[in-house]
Design a protein around this motif. Structure first.
Motif, PDB file in Angstrom:
ATOM      1  N   THR A 172       0.854  -1.182   0.000  1.00 34.44           N
ATOM      2  CA  THR A 172       0.000   0.000   0.000  1.00 34.44           C
ATOM      3  C   THR A 172       0.894   1.238   0.000  1.00 34.44           C
ATOM      4  OG1 THR A 172      -0.092   0.218   2.412  1.00 34.44           O
ATOM      5  CG2 THR A 172      -1.733  -1.220   1.380  1.00 34.44           C
ATOM      6  N   ALA A 173       0.297   2.371  -0.353  1.00 32.18           N
ATOM      7  CA  ALA A 173       1.065   3.622  -0.396  1.00 32.18           C
ATOM      8  C   ALA A 173       1.604   3.996   0.977  1.00 32.18           C
ATOM      9  CB  ALA A 173       0.196   4.749  -0.946  1.00 32.18           C
ATOM     10  N   GLY A 174       0.930   3.525   2.038  1.00 34.46           N
ATOM     11  CA  GLY A 174       1.374   3.853   3.389  1.00 34.46           C
ATOM     12  C   GLY A 174       2.765   3.377   3.718  1.00 34.46           C
ATOM     13  N   HIS A 175       3.229   2.323   3.019  1.00 35.70           N
ATOM     14  CA  HIS A 175       4.583   1.813   3.224  1.00 35.70           C
ATOM     15  C   HIS A 175       5.565   2.371   2.200  1.00 35.70           C
ATOM     16  CE1 HIS A 175       2.505  -1.652   5.381  1.00 35.70           C
ATOM     17  NE2 HIS A 175       3.335  -1.156   6.275  1.00 35.70           N
ATOM     18  N   VAL A 176       5.062   3.095   1.211  1.00 33.19           N
ATOM     19  CA  VAL A 176       5.920   3.563   0.121  1.00 33.19           C
ATOM     20  C   VAL A 176       6.175   5.066   0.186  1.00 33.19           C
ATOM     21  CG1 VAL A 176       6.266   3.588  -2.381  1.00 33.19           C
ATOM     22  CG2 VAL A 176       4.983   1.717  -1.330  1.00 33.19           C
ATOM     23  N   THR A 177       5.120   5.853   0.361  1.00 28.37           N
ATOM     24  CA  THR A 177       5.292   7.312   0.315  1.00 28.37           C
ATOM     25  C   THR A 177       6.251   7.839   1.381  1.00 28.37           C
ATOM     26  OG1 THR A 177       3.209   7.576   1.565  1.00 28.37           O
ATOM     27  CG2 THR A 177       3.092   7.783  -0.822  1.00 28.37           C
ATOM     28  N   PRO A 178       6.310   7.271   2.602  1.00 23.16           N
ATOM     29  CA  PRO A 178       7.309   7.765   3.559  1.00 23.16           C
ATOM     30  C   PRO A 178       8.743   7.488   3.086  1.00 23.16           C
ATOM     31  CG  PRO A 178       5.587   6.560   4.699  1.00 23.16           C
ATOM     32  CD  PRO A 178       5.406   6.281   3.238  1.00 23.16           C
ATOM     33  N   ASN A 179       8.950   6.331   2.451  1.00 21.44           N
ATOM     34  CA  ASN A 179      10.263   6.034   1.881  1.00 21.44           C
ATOM     35  C   ASN A 179      10.647   7.081   0.846  1.00 21.44           C
ATOM     36  OD1 ASN A 179      11.461   3.776   3.052  1.00 21.44           O
ATOM     37  ND2 ASN A 179      10.314   2.320   1.822  1.00 21.44           N
ATOM     38  N   LEU A 180       9.737   7.351  -0.072  1.00 22.28           N
ATOM     39  CA  LEU A 180      10.022   8.284  -1.156  1.00 22.28           C
ATOM     40  C   LEU A 180      10.128   9.724  -0.649  1.00 22.28           C
ATOM     41  CD1 LEU A 180       7.765   6.799  -3.987  1.00 22.28           C
ATOM     42  CD2 LEU A 180      10.168   6.334  -3.470  1.00 22.28           C
ATOM     43  N   ALA A 181       9.475  10.008   0.470  1.00 22.65           N
ATOM     44  CA  ALA A 181       9.586  11.343   1.067  1.00 22.65           C
ATOM     45  C   ALA A 181      11.014  11.639   1.510  1.00 22.65           C
ATOM     46  CB  ALA A 181       8.639  11.473   2.258  1.00 22.65           C
ATOM     47  N   LEU A 182      11.773  10.577   1.782  1.00 20.17           N
ATOM     48  CA  LEU A 182      13.154  10.739   2.251  1.00 20.17           C
ATOM     49  C   LEU A 182      14.151  10.974   1.128  1.00 20.17           C
ATOM     50  CD1 LEU A 182      13.241   7.828   4.856  1.00 20.17           C
ATOM     51  CD2 LEU A 182      13.098  10.268   5.377  1.00 20.17           C
ATOM     52  N   LEU A 183      13.737  10.810  -0.114  1.00 18.92           N
ATOM     53  CA  LEU A 183      14.672  10.851  -1.240  1.00 18.92           C
ATOM     54  C   LEU A 183      15.541  12.110  -1.287  1.00 18.92           C
ATOM     55  CD1 LEU A 183      12.620   9.280  -4.172  1.00 18.92           C
ATOM     56  CD2 LEU A 183      14.612   8.316  -3.021  1.00 18.92           C
TER      57      LEU A 183
END
Length: 349
Positions: A10-21
């Motif tokens: 789900t996006a809940g596990h992905v968007t925080p990762n990508l927020a760190l880029l």
């Protein structure tokens, strides 16, 4: 130095990762993402031009206990595939946002002596992070009360777009009359059929008091009504939040973190425990205990209860924004420091 990010489904596990880029790119020469083929992570990584690799995954089915009997065998195969991929990528560190997608990657990294850092957004550890916490360099938490071995409280990664939100763009974009307060309804990255059905059934009552922007997810019905605007997905969600007088939302960890960061009045209607491990209920009640939200559990939801809650919120000032811009930098620095412990980094020195 090289880093692997993992987490998905789900996006809940992905968007925080990508927020760190943006912060990770200041510290790492190369960043890869490992997820599942069918999850949303492949699309989101493509949108951010992140090099993406997929692996077979195995998921616990909480509703069908006997279907989980073969999980150990399937997981072993997934870990074997993850080890092959990690040997090829040769990262200095693996950063996990949890979820079933991340578990084989973290187990493989541990067997290869690659440092692992995990992040838990919920108040309590999810199953994958609970396992990973036994060997991770540390578990970064979003809540001070989260119990984990080697835990470090920092907060939840926030998407950079949040800090650029401008609600003034919304009125013109959506043609809002602006004669009533704006209510935004959002059910998470994949939408909420239960919330969508409830809003549709009670639209006349709710639009008497509010103009509504409704982010429906894929469960989208074409309802045409003055003062009601619906769309499956919003790439301008932070502008919408900024313009909103009050929000109705599920209580996924990222939604709670972002809405709290923007200081918005909110009614959380968490996903019922029968449909999850109960983390959304815990997240919502933690926000309510801090005095920054109202919670109505789905089984107790009625239009009278909802309108009463909305009226009470509208009669009070909005909560103070819990916005801290350097959370992402702090998390990136922890990941970077863990990478310095890798055999690959030590050999290069």
């Amino acid at each position: 130095m090289k880093a692997v990010l993992t987490g998905g489904g789900t996006a809940g596990h992905v968007t925080p990762n990508l927020a760190l880029l943006p912060e990770l790119k200041k510290r790492f020469d190369k960043i890869y993402y490992i997820g599942s083929e069918k999850g949303i992570e492949s699309k989101l990584c493509a949108d951010k031009s992140v090099e993406f690799y997929s692996l077979p995954v195995v998921k616990l089915d909480r509703s069908k206990i006997f279907s989980n009997v073969l999980i150990p065998v399937k997981l072993a195969k997934c870990v074997k595939e993850a080890k092959k991929l990690l040997k090829d990528l040769d990262p200095d560190v693996v950063f996990s946002k949890g979820g079933y997608v991340s578990l084989p990657v973290c187990l493989a990294a541990h067997s290869l002596k690659i440092p692992v850092v995990a992040h838990e957004s919920d108040v309590t550890l999810g199953l994958a992070n609970s396992i990973v916490s036994k060997f991770a360099e540390c578990v970064i938490t979003s809540h001070r009360g989260t119990k984990a071995k080697k835990s470090v409280f920092v907060g939840n990664p926030l998407r950079p777009e949040l800090f650029k939100a401008d609600g003034k763009r919304i009125a013109e974009k959506y043609g809002l009359p602006g004669k009533k307060p704006l209510l935004t309804v959002v059910g998470g990255s994949s939408g909420s059929a239960a919330l969508n059905t409830f809003i549709a059934a009670n639209l006349d009552r709710i639009t008497e008091r509010f103009e509504i922007i409704h982010i429906t997810g894929n469960n989208h019905d074409n309802i045409s009504k003055k003062g009601y605007y619906s769309k499956p997905y919003a790439d301008d969600i932070f502008d919408i939040f900024d313009a909103s007088d009050v929000i109705i939302s599920r209580a996924g960890a990222n939604a709670v973190a972002e809405i709290s960061a923007m200081g918005k009045r909110v009614v959380y209607i968490p996903l019922p425990k029968a449909a999850s491990r109960g983390d959304q209920i815990i997240n919502a009640k933690a926000a309510q205990a801090k005095g920054i939200a109202t919670v109505i559990e789905q089984e107790d939801l009625s239009v009278v209860k909802l309108l009463t809650a909305l009226d009470n919120l509208m009669s009070s000032p909005p909560p103070k924004a819990e916005k801290e811009e350097n959370v992402n930098a702090k998390i990136a620095e922890i990941i970077f420091n863990a990478a310095k412990k890798s055999d690959r980094f030590k050999a290069a020195k």
